[in-house]
Write a protein that holds these residues in place. Structure first.
Motif, PDB file in Angstrom:
ATOM      1  N   ARG A 161      25.037 -21.924   8.639  1.00 50.81           N
ATOM      2  CA  ARG A 161      23.706 -22.509   8.592  1.00 50.81           C
ATOM      3  C   ARG A 161      22.695 -21.501   8.061  1.00 50.81           C
ATOM      4  NH1 ARG A 161      25.091 -27.363   8.786  1.00 50.81           N
ATOM      5  NH2 ARG A 161      22.863 -27.713   8.656  1.00 50.81           N
ATOM      6  N   LYS A 162      21.619 -22.033   7.524  1.00 47.08           N
ATOM      7  CA  LYS A 162      20.496 -21.187   7.119  1.00 47.08           C
ATOM      8  C   LYS A 162      19.574 -20.999   8.311  1.00 47.08           C
ATOM      9  CE  LYS A 162      17.242 -22.797   4.386  1.00 47.08           C
ATOM     10  NZ  LYS A 162      16.559 -23.263   3.153  1.00 47.08           N
ATOM     11  N   ALA A 170      18.241 -16.330   5.940  1.00 47.23           N
ATOM     12  CA  ALA A 170      19.603 -15.854   5.695  1.00 47.23           C
ATOM     13  C   ALA A 170      20.572 -16.938   6.137  1.00 47.23           C
ATOM     14  CB  ALA A 170      19.867 -14.562   6.460  1.00 47.23           C
ATOM     15  N   ARG A 171      21.818 -16.783   5.724  1.00 46.18           N
ATOM     16  CA  ARG A 171      22.863 -17.704   6.178  1.00 46.18           C
ATOM     17  C   ARG A 171      23.735 -16.970   7.192  1.00 46.18           C
ATOM     18  NH1 ARG A 171      23.459 -22.528   4.520  1.00 46.18           N
ATOM     19  NH2 ARG A 171      22.089 -22.095   2.761  1.00 46.18           N
ATOM     20  N   VAL A 172      24.041 -17.647   8.289  1.00 44.65           N
ATOM     21  CA  VAL A 172      24.745 -17.005   9.394  1.00 44.65           C
ATOM     22  C   VAL A 172      26.231 -16.849   9.085  1.00 44.65           C
ATOM     23  CG1 VAL A 172      25.359 -17.175  11.842  1.00 44.65           C
ATOM     24  CG2 VAL A 172      23.113 -17.968  11.059  1.00 44.65           C
ATOM     25  N   GLY A 173      26.736 -15.644   9.328  1.00 48.29           N
ATOM     26  CA  GLY A 173      28.161 -15.379   9.206  1.00 48.29           C
ATOM     27  C   GLY A 173      28.781 -15.145  10.567  1.00 48.29           C
ATOM     28  N   GLU A 174      29.811 -14.341  10.606  1.00 46.64           N
ATOM     29  CA  GLU A 174      30.534 -14.077  11.847  1.00 46.64           C
ATOM     30  C   GLU A 174      29.727 -13.182  12.788  1.00 46.64           C
ATOM     31  OE1 GLU A 174      33.313 -15.346  12.766  1.00 46.64           O
ATOM     32  OE2 GLU A 174      34.181 -16.178  10.925  1.00 46.64           O
ATOM     33  N   ALA A 190      26.835 -11.008  10.966  1.00 48.36           N
ATOM     34  CA  ALA A 190      26.825 -10.923   9.506  1.00 48.36           C
ATOM     35  C   ALA A 190      25.857 -11.970   8.979  1.00 48.36           C
ATOM     36  CB  ALA A 190      28.226 -11.154   8.943  1.00 48.36           C
ATOM     37  N   LEU A 191      24.993 -11.567   8.061  1.00 42.41           N
ATOM     38  CA  LEU A 191      24.024 -12.476   7.451  1.00 42.41           C
ATOM     39  C   LEU A 191      24.173 -12.410   5.932  1.00 42.41           C
ATOM     40  CD1 LEU A 191      20.842 -11.573   9.544  1.00 42.41           C
ATOM     41  CD2 LEU A 191      22.341 -13.563   9.858  1.00 42.41           C
ATOM     42  N   VAL A 192      24.093 -13.567   5.306  1.00 41.70           N
ATOM     43  CA  VAL A 192      24.193 -13.632   3.848  1.00 41.70           C
ATOM     44  C   VAL A 192      22.790 -13.817   3.282  1.00 41.70           C
ATOM     45  CG1 VAL A 192      25.197 -14.821   1.873  1.00 41.70           C
ATOM     46  CG2 VAL A 192      26.495 -14.632   4.013  1.00 41.70           C
ATOM     47  N   LEU A 193      22.380 -12.842   2.469  1.00 44.10           N
ATOM     48  CA  LEU A 193      21.066 -12.873   1.834  1.00 44.10           C
ATOM     49  C   LEU A 193      21.214 -13.200   0.352  1.00 44.10           C
ATOM     50  CD1 LEU A 193      19.541  -9.596   3.363  1.00 44.10           C
ATOM     51  CD2 LEU A 193      19.467 -11.917   4.299  1.00 44.10           C
ATOM     52  N   GLY A 194      20.117 -13.503  -0.294  1.00 40.11           N
ATOM     53  CA  GLY A 194      20.122 -13.675  -1.744  1.00 40.11           C
ATOM     54  C   GLY A 194      20.312 -15.092  -2.227  1.00 40.11           C
ATOM     55  N   GLY A 195      20.614 -16.021  -1.323  1.00 38.43           N
ATOM     56  CA  GLY A 195      20.776 -17.418  -1.728  1.00 38.43           C
ATOM     57  C   GLY A 195      21.892 -17.612  -2.731  1.00 38.43           C
ATOM     58  N   LYS A 196      21.750 -18.618  -3.595  1.00 38.72           N
ATOM     59  CA  LYS A 196      22.790 -18.925  -4.571  1.00 38.72           C
ATOM     60  C   LYS A 196      22.855 -17.892  -5.690  1.00 38.72           C
ATOM     61  CE  LYS A 196      22.465 -23.978  -4.010  1.00 38.72           C
ATOM     62  NZ  LYS A 196      22.194 -25.274  -4.703  1.00 38.72           N
ATOM     63  N   GLN A 249      17.205 -23.579  10.048  1.00 36.45           N
ATOM     64  CA  GLN A 249      16.369 -24.264   9.067  1.00 36.45           C
ATOM     65  C   GLN A 249      17.126 -25.441   8.442  1.00 36.45           C
ATOM     66  OE1 GLN A 249      13.010 -22.823   8.396  1.00 36.45           O
ATOM     67  NE2 GLN A 249      13.771 -22.025  10.346  1.00 36.45           N
ATOM     68  N   VAL A 250      16.384 -26.374   7.895  1.00 34.59           N
ATOM     69  CA  VAL A 250      16.986 -27.503   7.192  1.00 34.59           C
ATOM     70  C   VAL A 250      17.432 -27.069   5.806  1.00 34.59           C
ATOM     71  CG1 VAL A 250      16.596 -29.804   6.241  1.00 34.59           C
ATOM     72  CG2 VAL A 250      15.627 -29.202   8.459  1.00 34.59           C
ATOM     73  N   ASP A 251      18.675 -27.399   5.445  1.00 37.80           N
ATOM     74  CA  ASP A 251      19.178 -27.186   4.088  1.00 37.80           C
ATOM     75  C   ASP A 251      19.004 -28.490   3.322  1.00 37.80           C
ATOM     76  OD1 ASP A 251      20.461 -24.617   3.313  1.00 37.80           O
ATOM     77  OD2 ASP A 251      21.570 -24.905   5.176  1.00 37.80           O
ATOM     78  N   PHE A 252      18.099 -28.520   2.358  1.00 33.74           N
ATOM     79  CA  PHE A 252      17.898 -29.751   1.598  1.00 33.74           C
ATOM     80  C   PHE A 252      18.812 -29.836   0.378  1.00 33.74           C
ATOM     81  CE2 PHE A 252      13.882 -29.675   3.963  1.00 33.74           C
ATOM     82  CZ  PHE A 252      13.895 -30.961   4.451  1.00 33.74           C
ATOM     83  N   SER A 253      19.570 -28.779   0.135  1.00 35.20           N
ATOM     84  CA  SER A 253      20.574 -28.808  -0.933  1.00 35.20           C
ATOM     85  C   SER A 253      21.734 -27.932  -0.497  1.00 35.20           C
ATOM     86  CB  SER A 253      19.992 -28.301  -2.257  1.00 35.20           C
ATOM     87  OG  SER A 253      19.559 -26.957  -2.137  1.00 35.20           O
ATOM     88  N   PRO A 254      22.941 -28.206  -0.974  1.00 35.85           N
ATOM     89  CA  PRO A 254      24.111 -27.420  -0.556  1.00 35.85           C
ATOM     90  C   PRO A 254      23.991 -25.966  -0.994  1.00 35.85           C
ATOM     91  CG  PRO A 254      24.769 -29.478  -1.609  1.00 35.85           C
ATOM     92  CD  PRO A 254      23.308 -29.314  -1.874  1.00 35.85           C
TER      93      PRO A 254
END
Length: 215
Positions: free
Chosen positions: A104-105, A127-131, A138-144, A163-168
């Motif tokens: 999730r974001k 950020a996007r949640v990782g393990e 772990a957080l994923v930054l930078g988006g697509k 947060q709401v993801d309005f696009s994949p």
């Protein structure tokens, strides 16, 4: 007759919620109307590692309504019971929330003085949640465009809100996060769900335990 406290209701329903395989995430009580015409609204928020479906929520709602009727803490006051899962904008406050939010974001706010994961970055960022491992997520930054993974200690996070993801998300972004937690919707499906007004999953029951309405 005074209404029961949220702490009292939590004690009443916690055992049933646990036996159904859920975690009790909160109980809220509100009132509408005045004096003798007042009606109480009881909201019981539950969640589990495997997610939930409306049939299971409906069964739990009936059992909880029966339990509250037996306890008779509301006396002559009518109440409306709503059993629901956490909304999209829920904060992540314990380890199980982070595990279930994988993929999730989230919007992260760091504690004052905590190091930012990117040099010169802000102390509030998406950020996007990782393990989650040993108190570090772990957080994923930078988006697509520029997905990259960093590690942040939970002790350095003041607040994290889904947060709401309005696009994949991008494929690499989701891969770095370790995929979506089992039983959870794919990121980007929220827009369709919000349009049908079906988020979060919930069931309401009247003060009669035999009546239930799926919202």
């Amino acid at each position: 007759m005074p209404m029961p406290t949220e702490e009292r209701l939590s004690q009443l329903v916690a055992g049933l919620v646990e036996r159904r395989g859920f975690d009790l995430e909160g109980v809220e009580i509100s009132t509408a109307g005045k004096h003798a015409e007042a009606q109480a609204r009881v909201k019981v928020i539950v969640d589990s590692d495997d997610g939930s479906d409306l049939d299971t929520i409906a069964e739990l709602s009936k059992e909880l309504s029966e339990r509250l009727d037996e306890a008779d803490d509301f006396g002559e006051t009518e109440y409306l019971l709503e059993v629901t899962t956490p909304g999209i904008d829920r904060p992540l406050t314990v380890d199980r929330h982070w595990h279930r939010a994988r993929g999730r974001k989230v919007r992260i706010s760091l504690r004052p003085g905590a190091p930012t994961p990117d040099s010169g970055g802000s102390d509030t960022f998406d950020a996007r949640v990782g393990e989650l491992t040993d108190g570090t997520v772990a957080l994923v930054l930078g988006g697509k465009r520029n997905p990259h993974r960093v590690s942040v200690a939970l002790a350095d996070i003041a607040e994290a809100v889904v947060q709401v993801d309005f696009s994949p998300p991008g494929a690499r972004e989701l891969e770095l996060a370790g995929g979506v937690a089992p039983g959870r919707p794919q990121p980007g499906e929220e827009e369709e769900v919000l349009e049908t007004e079906a988020l979060p999953e919930s069931v309401t029951a009247s003060d009669s335990p035999t009546e239930g309405i799926v919202e």
